[in-house]
Structures are given as C-alpha cells and as structure tokens.
Enzyme design. Structure first.
Site, PDB file in Angstrom:
ATOM      1  N   LYS A  63     -16.494 -51.536   8.003  1.00 30.63           N
ATOM      2  CA  LYS A  63     -16.224 -50.640   9.126  1.00 30.63           C
ATOM      3  C   LYS A  63     -14.860 -51.046   9.679  1.00 30.63           C
ATOM      4  O   LYS A  63     -14.708 -52.107  10.274  1.00 30.63           O
ATOM      5  CB  LYS A  63     -17.297 -50.770  10.218  1.00 30.63           C
ATOM      6  CG  LYS A  63     -16.943 -49.927  11.447  1.00 30.63           C
ATOM      7  CD  LYS A  63     -17.955 -50.034  12.575  1.00 30.63           C
ATOM      8  CE  LYS A  63     -17.409 -49.335  13.819  1.00 30.63           C
ATOM      9  NZ  LYS A  63     -18.335 -49.417  14.965  1.00 30.63           N
ATOM     10  N   GLY A  76     -19.747 -47.776  24.063  1.00 31.95           N
ATOM     11  CA  GLY A  76     -20.606 -48.382  25.080  1.00 31.95           C
ATOM     12  C   GLY A  76     -20.783 -47.579  26.351  1.00 31.95           C
ATOM     13  O   GLY A  76     -21.428 -48.054  27.292  1.00 31.95           O
ATOM     14  N   ALA A 102     -20.015 -44.351  18.372  1.00 27.83           N
ATOM     15  CA  ALA A 102     -19.587 -44.631  19.747  1.00 27.83           C
ATOM     16  C   ALA A 102     -19.916 -43.503  20.713  1.00 27.83           C
ATOM     17  O   ALA A 102     -19.655 -42.331  20.451  1.00 27.83           O
ATOM     18  CB  ALA A 102     -18.096 -44.928  19.827  1.00 27.83           C
ATOM     19  N   GLY A 103     -20.515 -43.887  21.815  1.00 30.08           N
ATOM     20  CA  GLY A 103     -20.775 -42.942  22.898  1.00 30.08           C
ATOM     21  C   GLY A 103     -22.175 -42.357  22.913  1.00 30.08           C
ATOM     22  O   GLY A 103     -22.598 -41.801  23.920  1.00 30.08           O
ATOM     23  N   ASN A 130     -25.538 -48.435  18.903  1.00 31.42           N
ATOM     24  CA  ASN A 130     -25.726 -49.845  19.226  1.00 31.42           C
ATOM     25  C   ASN A 130     -26.175 -50.015  20.670  1.00 31.42           C
ATOM     26  O   ASN A 130     -27.332 -50.258  20.963  1.00 31.42           O
ATOM     27  CB  ASN A 130     -24.439 -50.632  18.950  1.00 31.42           C
ATOM     28  CG  ASN A 130     -24.621 -52.138  19.109  1.00 31.42           C
ATOM     29  OD1 ASN A 130     -25.622 -52.622  19.635  1.00 31.42           O
ATOM     30  ND2 ASN A 130     -23.673 -52.902  18.660  1.00 31.42           N
ATOM     31  N   THR A 131     -25.243 -49.811  21.620  1.00 32.69           N
ATOM     32  CA  THR A 131     -25.534 -50.079  23.025  1.00 32.69           C
ATOM     33  C   THR A 131     -26.800 -49.385  23.521  1.00 32.69           C
ATOM     34  O   THR A 131     -27.636 -50.003  24.187  1.00 32.69           O
ATOM     35  CB  THR A 131     -24.338 -49.635  23.895  1.00 32.69           C
ATOM     36  OG1 THR A 131     -23.180 -50.348  23.453  1.00 32.69           O
ATOM     37  CG2 THR A 131     -24.576 -49.937  25.373  1.00 32.69           C
TER      38      THR A 131
END
Lengths: 258, 65
Positions: free
Chosen positions: A97, A158, A184-185, A206-207
């Site tokens: 990545k 995040g 992301a997001g 992830n987050t």
C-alpha cells in the site's frame, strides 16, 4: 458475489482492514476474524533494542490473509521506494500500500510523488496499491503506470466522514480498468455499503472498526454492509426518479369502492 | 567499535551484519535491516562488513492502516 481479482489473486472478501488504533492485538485479531477480511494492512517501525514486545505478525498472519504493508511515514517517492524494499524484505511480500503524505495535519496524499513512486515500484516488481486523491485524472495516470488498484479517499484519514468525494469516486469507478478501493474516511457500515453500491471493488476500513464501542461486532457489521452493497450493485439498482412524484408499486385500483 | 543502531550508539564486536543481528538478539524473521540507508537482504547479512560509525536501521511490523 463475484470474486475480486487483484494482480491475479482472487479475494472472496471485499473488505480490507487496517490494524491501527486497536486497544490490543488480541482485540484486533478477533476483529480481523469477524470481518472475514483477506487483506490486512501493516505499517513498519524501528525495533526498540531493549523492548521485547509482542510480535504483531503473530496476530495478523493467517492462511488466506494477504499482508499489505504500507509506506506510512514517507514523504516522497525516494523514501517510498526505500520503505517498500524494507517491507518486502521484512514481510516476504511484494504487495504494497503506497502512501505518501508529507503533511501530518491532514495526511493527504502527495499526487506527484505517488505517481512517481508507482512508476518506479512497478518496475521493481511490486504490486502497488496506491492511496490517492479522489482525482479521476490521477487515477488514470496511476493505472497507466501499472498500479494494481487505485485507492482514492472518501474523506481525510480517520475522520469517519463518509464519501465526501462521491461524485469524483463515481467518475473514477466508471473510468477504471483496475479495481477501485475506497480508502480513508469510511466511518459507518452505511458508507461502505454506499461505496459498494456505486461499484467500488472494495473498501479499506480501519478507524471506524478499531475505535468502535465493540470493534468485533463492528467488524461483522462492516462485513455485512460490504456484502450487501456489492450484491445490490451486481443485482442492478433501480434508477432514481428525477422528480418527487410517487410511482406506485401497488395497484391503486379502488377495490373498496364500486 | 561503535556503530549506530536505530539512532542509538551501540558498542559491538560484530564484524558482519549477521553477527550484529545475533549479538543484539534480533529475530531473524519479520525484520528488515538497512545499512547506510540501503536495505541489505538477509542472504547478504553474512557478507555485509561493519565498520566504525556505520548507521544501521532495523524495522519490524507495527499497527497501521
């Protein structure tokens, strides 16, 4: 569900998981299991000479899971190539990545350096999955440079803000000849489902999972959302009406009246 | 001699990268080592000679998205 194919490898799961921000490695391992993911990102850090801490890889490496090392922390293409070589050596995989975000405040990817690094890394035999701006032109350039996927952001890393870039994601998806992974997001299963309904090939989360009240249950929720979104896409969504005038789905013939 | 490992000064008797890895009790799997900002594959650790003041970086897996 159609299988996802990246660089010749088949994936049954279209949910990629990041390993940051979990309270413990044990919790992370359970979330990975519950998510059904077959692609898990890891970062790199310097070994502390005195500190003999738990080995992260023992919690992540499983048969059927593709490790996806990231280049987090690099500021330009040159550093990215170095990090990639370190990752390949440490983890025994040429999958990468690529993320180059020199600005620590917004962690937005540097498009110029990302394109340059992709070109170099492809020549060096890496399977490059670049995290990038939701820029349709850039995504075409990355594809032409040999990127295995493009991974445009939905919103800053995040932030859990969802698909703030949705119009651009639509164009990217329409134009792409490689899988489009929304990275992301994504802050809620509904965001992931929306991305999949739009035709995204996969989502990287992830987050939203790691900081949930119950990360394991949230991982399972994301699994279902990604599957539902993909199934809906494959089934073919009904077109949205242009006006607000209702279109009956039940017969309105008046059976109560004469 | 003194060398730098992850920005820390280390006194070592190791003459090769392989013996340094052993001396520091580093795992042989799951890490990557660079000397003077160049990655050294583990197949070359034995042949990689160390000298005074060299900068060695050792990395391993960390949590990240």
């Amino acid at each position: 569900m159609e299988k996802l194919v990246i660089a010749g490898r088949e994936f049954s799961s279209r949910l990629f998981l990041g390993t940051g921000k979990f309270n413990s490695n044990e919790l992370m391992a359970k979330a990975i299991e519950a998510s059904g993911t077959e692609m898990v990102t890891v970062a790199m850090k310097r070994v502390e000479l005195e500190d003999k801490e738990d080995d992260l890889l023992a919690h992540v490496a499983r048969p059927g899971i593709q490790l996806l090392p990231n280049t987090s922390g690099v500021r330009n293409a040159e550093e990215a190539v170095f990090a990639a070589q370190m990752a390949r050596e440490a983890f025994g995989t040429n999958w990468l990545k690529l993320e180059i975000h020199p600005d620590p405040r917004y962690l937005l990817p540097d498009s110029t350096e990302t394109l340059k690094a992709t070109e170099e890394l492809v020549k060096l035999g890496f399977v490059v999955l670049p995290y990038c701006q939701a820029d349709p032109t850039l995504c075409k350039h990355l594809e032409e440079a040999g990127a295995a996927t493009v991974m445009p952001l939905g919103a800053p890393i995040g932030t859990n803000k969802g698909l703030q870039t949705r119009d651009f994601l639509r164009i990217i998806i329409e134009q792409a000849n490689v899988p489009v992974v929304v990275d992301a997001g994504i802050g809620a299963p509904s965001h992931a489902a929306e991305a999949m309904e739009m035709g995204a090939s996969a989502c990287l989360v992830n987050t939203a999972i790691a900081v949930a009240g119950d990360p394991v249950a949230m991982a399972a929720a994301f699994k279902q959302a990604v599957e539902a979104g993909r199934m809906a896409y494959e089934a073919g969504l009904g077109l949205q009406a242009a006006s607000m005038v209702a279109e009956a789905s039940s017969p309105l013939t008046a059976f109560l009246n004469e | 001699m003194k060398i730098w490992v992850n920005s820390k000064e280390v006194e070592t008797a190791a003459v090769s990268l392989a013996s340094l890895v052993e001396e520091l009790s580093l795992p042989t799997q799951g890490i990557a080592v660079a000397v003077e900002n160049r990655m050294v594959p583990r197949t070359q650790w034995e042949a990689c000679a160390l000298s005074e003041g060299m900068r060695v970086v050792v990395v391993k897996a960390a949590c990240g998205g």
